[in-house]
Write a protein that holds these residues in place. Structure first.
Motif, PDB file in Angstrom:
ATOM      1  N   CYS A   3     -22.093  -9.816  70.000  1.00 52.02           N
ATOM      2  CA  CYS A   3     -22.676 -11.228  70.775  1.00 52.02           C
ATOM      3  C   CYS A   3     -22.129 -11.101  71.991  1.00 52.02           C
ATOM      4  CB  CYS A   3     -22.210 -12.100  69.801  1.00 52.02           C
ATOM      5  SG  CYS A   3     -20.792 -13.052  69.906  1.00 52.02           S
ATOM      6  N   TRP A   4     -23.120 -11.842  72.784  1.00 51.79           N
ATOM      7  CA  TRP A   4     -22.668 -11.671  74.171  1.00 51.79           C
ATOM      8  C   TRP A   4     -23.383 -13.374  74.996  1.00 51.79           C
ATOM      9  CZ3 TRP A   4     -24.798  -7.592  73.146  1.00 51.79           C
ATOM     10  CH2 TRP A   4     -26.472  -7.398  73.230  1.00 51.79           C
ATOM     11  N   GLY A   5     -22.618 -14.282  75.629  1.00 48.56           N
ATOM     12  CA  GLY A   5     -23.809 -15.563  75.564  1.00 48.56           C
ATOM     13  C   GLY A   5     -23.289 -16.455  75.770  1.00 48.56           C
ATOM     14  N   TYR A   6     -23.580 -17.424  75.934  1.00 49.46           N
ATOM     15  CA  TYR A   6     -22.671 -18.682  76.276  1.00 49.46           C
ATOM     16  C   TYR A   6     -22.355 -19.974  74.837  1.00 49.46           C
ATOM     17  CZ  TYR A   6     -21.709 -23.716  77.619  1.00 49.46           C
ATOM     18  OH  TYR A   6     -21.776 -25.466  77.689  1.00 49.46           O
ATOM     19  N   TRP A   7     -21.868 -20.429  74.671  1.00 48.58           N
ATOM     20  CA  TRP A   7     -20.877 -21.327  73.091  1.00 48.58           C
ATOM     21  C   TRP A   7     -21.411 -22.255  74.146  1.00 48.58           C
ATOM     22  CZ3 TRP A   7     -21.956 -15.821  73.310  1.00 48.58           C
ATOM     23  CH2 TRP A   7     -22.355 -15.899  71.834  1.00 48.58           C
ATOM     24  N   SER A   8     -21.710 -23.417  73.208  1.00 45.74           N
ATOM     25  CA  SER A   8     -20.906 -25.355  73.918  1.00 45.74           C
ATOM     26  C   SER A   8     -19.193 -25.563  73.456  1.00 45.74           C
ATOM     27  CB  SER A   8     -22.532 -25.622  73.334  1.00 45.74           C
ATOM     28  OG  SER A   8     -21.939 -25.272  72.431  1.00 45.74           O
ATOM     29  N   GLN A  26     -18.607  -8.643  72.839  1.00 48.03           N
ATOM     30  CA  GLN A  26     -17.596  -8.905  71.961  1.00 48.03           C
ATOM     31  C   GLN A  26     -18.205  -8.973  70.756  1.00 48.03           C
ATOM     32  OE1 GLN A  26     -14.143  -9.755  73.147  1.00 48.03           O
ATOM     33  NE2 GLN A  26     -15.305 -10.158  75.711  1.00 48.03           N
ATOM     34  N   VAL A  27     -16.709  -8.264  69.888  1.00 52.29           N
ATOM     35  CA  VAL A  27     -17.507  -8.109  68.199  1.00 52.29           C
ATOM     36  C   VAL A  27     -17.285  -9.211  67.732  1.00 52.29           C
ATOM     37  CG1 VAL A  27     -16.042  -7.077  66.582  1.00 52.29           C
ATOM     38  CG2 VAL A  27     -16.963  -5.510  67.852  1.00 52.29           C
ATOM     39  N   TYR A  28     -18.401  -9.883  67.130  1.00 53.94           N
ATOM     40  CA  TYR A  28     -18.396 -11.022  66.311  1.00 53.94           C
ATOM     41  C   TYR A  28     -17.786 -11.096  65.107  1.00 53.94           C
ATOM     42  CZ  TYR A  28     -20.343 -15.962  65.006  1.00 53.94           C
ATOM     43  OH  TYR A  28     -20.733 -16.777  64.679  1.00 53.94           O
ATOM     44  N   GLY A  29     -16.541 -11.425  64.994  1.00 52.33           N
ATOM     45  CA  GLY A  29     -15.715 -11.378  63.177  1.00 52.33           C
ATOM     46  C   GLY A  29     -15.552 -12.339  62.719  1.00 52.33           C
ATOM     47  N   PHE A  30     -17.141 -12.966  62.302  1.00 51.24           N
ATOM     48  CA  PHE A  30     -17.162 -13.802  61.511  1.00 51.24           C
ATOM     49  C   PHE A  30     -17.548 -13.565  60.655  1.00 51.24           C
ATOM     50  CE2 PHE A  30     -21.322 -14.716  60.633  1.00 51.24           C
ATOM     51  CZ  PHE A  30     -21.195 -16.160  59.492  1.00 51.24           C
TER      52      PHE A  30
END
Length: 550
Positions: A3-8, A26-30
């Motif tokens: 994922c990439w972009g904006y997280w509030s 970035q790898v999103y590790g959830f």
């Protein structure tokens, strides 16, 4: 998943930097050990649908848009949906929808504009609720604008609800915002392949590539050569010959994908989101020239940015607003021409040479975008499946068709246990002009995309074959349902002004039904059909004359 972009609320699962701008993938590790099927992005929240039907959400929760009590950057499961098998999710600015495998729709989050379809305008609903008004329907597809929703049912009926400040519900002038789903009658009879919502504009795409747009048009996002809003669906004539197969909408811009892998964009261009090497708005659909040499198979629009995936080169292109890192190029500036997203991508493992470092590469499955974020689902290297191709229409998602397969299924269902529900479902489809109109498309290389006032786009021979098959005694139960549907619903409801040529195919299909020649049915079938044809307005009547083989 990357994922990439904006997280509030700072970036999920990676770091806790409060600005939350991530400018490259970035790898999103959830969820490491379970696979994500779909992602939907709202204004400041995200919804994750897992392959097993569970739903997780994270982000801002000011309006209950997460469907659970917690707020923050760690995705949490929505307990209230745990006993449903969810197959599709969608988000508006601050509300969310989930569709179950039984065709039922649940909504939660901000509701003050009626966008939850729950017949109330509560400011916020924090636990997913069933949209009762659609309970008689099997919903197949949903799409959310900022404050409005679109839903397509199996029998071809199309519903809208929520805010209508710009006519985005397509219901005509008189209607204020709607707190419960309303039928869009002006598209009735057209077999739809897709519905798509932008910020305050909406689109419907027919099976044969006709594009209809309505709602806000301040920047030309409807592609109708002007900047006037529309309260009812309007045919985007400039796209008729392009064989459009998929539509994605941003807040005020639109991107469409054609059968041959071309991309057209129109609407707001102030951030470069149209990819035409300028910051101008476009009121007409215009081909993205930079992508011309390559076949695009997926497109996705965020609020003010656009993505396109080219499997042959394994490149993901991004253009538009980059201020919040949403282009994934590593920079935070706007880009007005398609530019590659950072990273090593491939469409399938076979693309990698023996020497390639396969741990560096990500095998793209599907791209999702919304708000100022983008997600890419990737396959594991060992059992990588080919990337999704938006040009092959998934039959499970559009208007039900009437063919040998469905008839075999119905026959079995009706003979086993014809509960009222089963019979109702069958009757709903047999009574639908849209379902019949989508059922006998020309098989020859996409010949049906040429549908015009002179070309019906259907193969009447296959209609005859099907009807003859139904005359066999083994199909007597279905034949009875067809007779019933034609007499009591379909023929009496035929419109005198069909919205498009695709809605007129029914006038060619019905006369092929053998029982119309049977004097026993003159009063109930033959004469009513003849009357319906005589009632047609001048223009459709003329078109029917040109279409008729007889």
């Amino acid at each position: 998943m990357l994922c990439w972009g904006y997280w509030s609320l700072g970036q999920p699962g990676i770091s806790t930097n409060l600005r939350g701008i991530v400018a490259e993938p970035q790898v999103y590790g959830f969820i490491s050990d379970r696979s994500v099927k779909e992602v939907a992005c709202g204004g400041n929240h995200s919804v994750f649908l897992l392959e097993d039907g569970e739903v997780y959400t994270c982000g801002l929760n000011t309006k209950g848009q997460l469907g659970h009590e917690r707020e923050g950057n760690k995705p949490e499961q929505i307990g209230a949906l745990a006993d449903q098998n969810i197959v599709h999710v969608a988000c508006g600015e601050s509300h969310s929808l989930a569709l179950s495998d039984r065709g039922q729709l649940f909504s939660w989050g901000a509701g003050s504009d009626g966008q939850l379809g729950l017949m109330t305008t509560e400011d916020s609903v924090t636990v997913p609720r069933l949209i009762q008004k659609l309970n008689q329907q099997t919903i197949l597809q949903v799409s959310c604008g900022n404050w409005h929703c679109l839903a397509l049912a199996a029998d071809g009926q199309f519903f809208t609800w929520g805010k209508n400040s710009h006519g985005q519900l397509g219901l005509g002038k008189e209607f204020p915002s709607q707190a419960s789903p309303q039928r869009v009658r002006s598209l009735e009879g057209i077999p739809l392949a897709q519905v798509a919502a932008g910020g305050a504009h909406s689109f419907a795409l027919s099976l044969s590539g006709a594009v209809f747009g309505w709602g806000m048009n301040n920047a030309g996002q409807l592609g109708l050569s002007d900047e006037e809003d529309r309260e009812s669906p309007c045919h985007v004539k400039l796209l008729r010959t392009q064989k459009v197969v998929y539509i994605s909408c941003g807040e005020e811009h639109t991107a469409v994908l054609t059968k041959s892998g071309g991309v057209f964009t129109f609407g707001a261009g102030s951030c470069g989101q149209l990819g035409h090497d300028s910051m101008n708005d476009e009121v007409n659909p215009r081909r993205v020239l930079e992508l011309m040499g390559s076949e695009v198979t997926q497109i996705a629009c965020g609020r003010q940015h656009t993505l396109a995936f080219v499997p042959s080169s394994g490149l993901i292109y991004a253009f538009g607003c980059g201020a919040r890192g949403q282009l994934g190029t590593g920079h935070t500036c706007n880009v007005k021409c398609p530019s590659p997203v950072k990273g090593y991508w491939a469409a399938h493992s076979g693309q990698l040479s023996a020497r390639a470092d396969r741990f560096k590469y990500h095998i793209v499955k599907q791209i999702f975008s919304g708000g100022d974020q983008t997600f890419v689902l990737c396959s594991k290297y060992e059992n990588s499946s080919p990337a999704v191709d938006f040009r092959t229409v998934n039959q499970a998602h559009y208007t039900s068709l009437i063919n040998d397969e469905t008839i075999a299924v119905w026959r079995q269902k009706l003979s086993e246990h014809s509960s009222a529900n089963t019979v109702n479902g069958v009757v709903q489809i047999l009574s639908s002009a849209a379902c019949w109109n989508g059922s006998f498309l020309e098989k020859k290389i996409d010949e049906h995309f040429k549908t015009s006032p002179r070309i019906p786009g259907i193969d009447l021979n296959s209609t005859r074959v099907l009807f003859e098959k139904l005359m066999n005694s083994q199909h007597s139960m279905i034949l009875e349902q067809i007779l019933n549907s034609f007499e009591s619903c379909l023929i009496p409801q035929l419109s005198s002004s069909p919205p498009d040529v695709e809605a007129m195919r029914i006038y060619l299909i019905l006369p092929e039904f053998p029982l119309l020649q049977d004097s026993k049915y003159y009063i109930t079938l033959t004469i009513p059909l003849a009357m319906a044809i005589l009632r047609l307005d001048t223009n459709p009547s003329k078109v029917l004359g040109q279409l008729s083989p007889h």
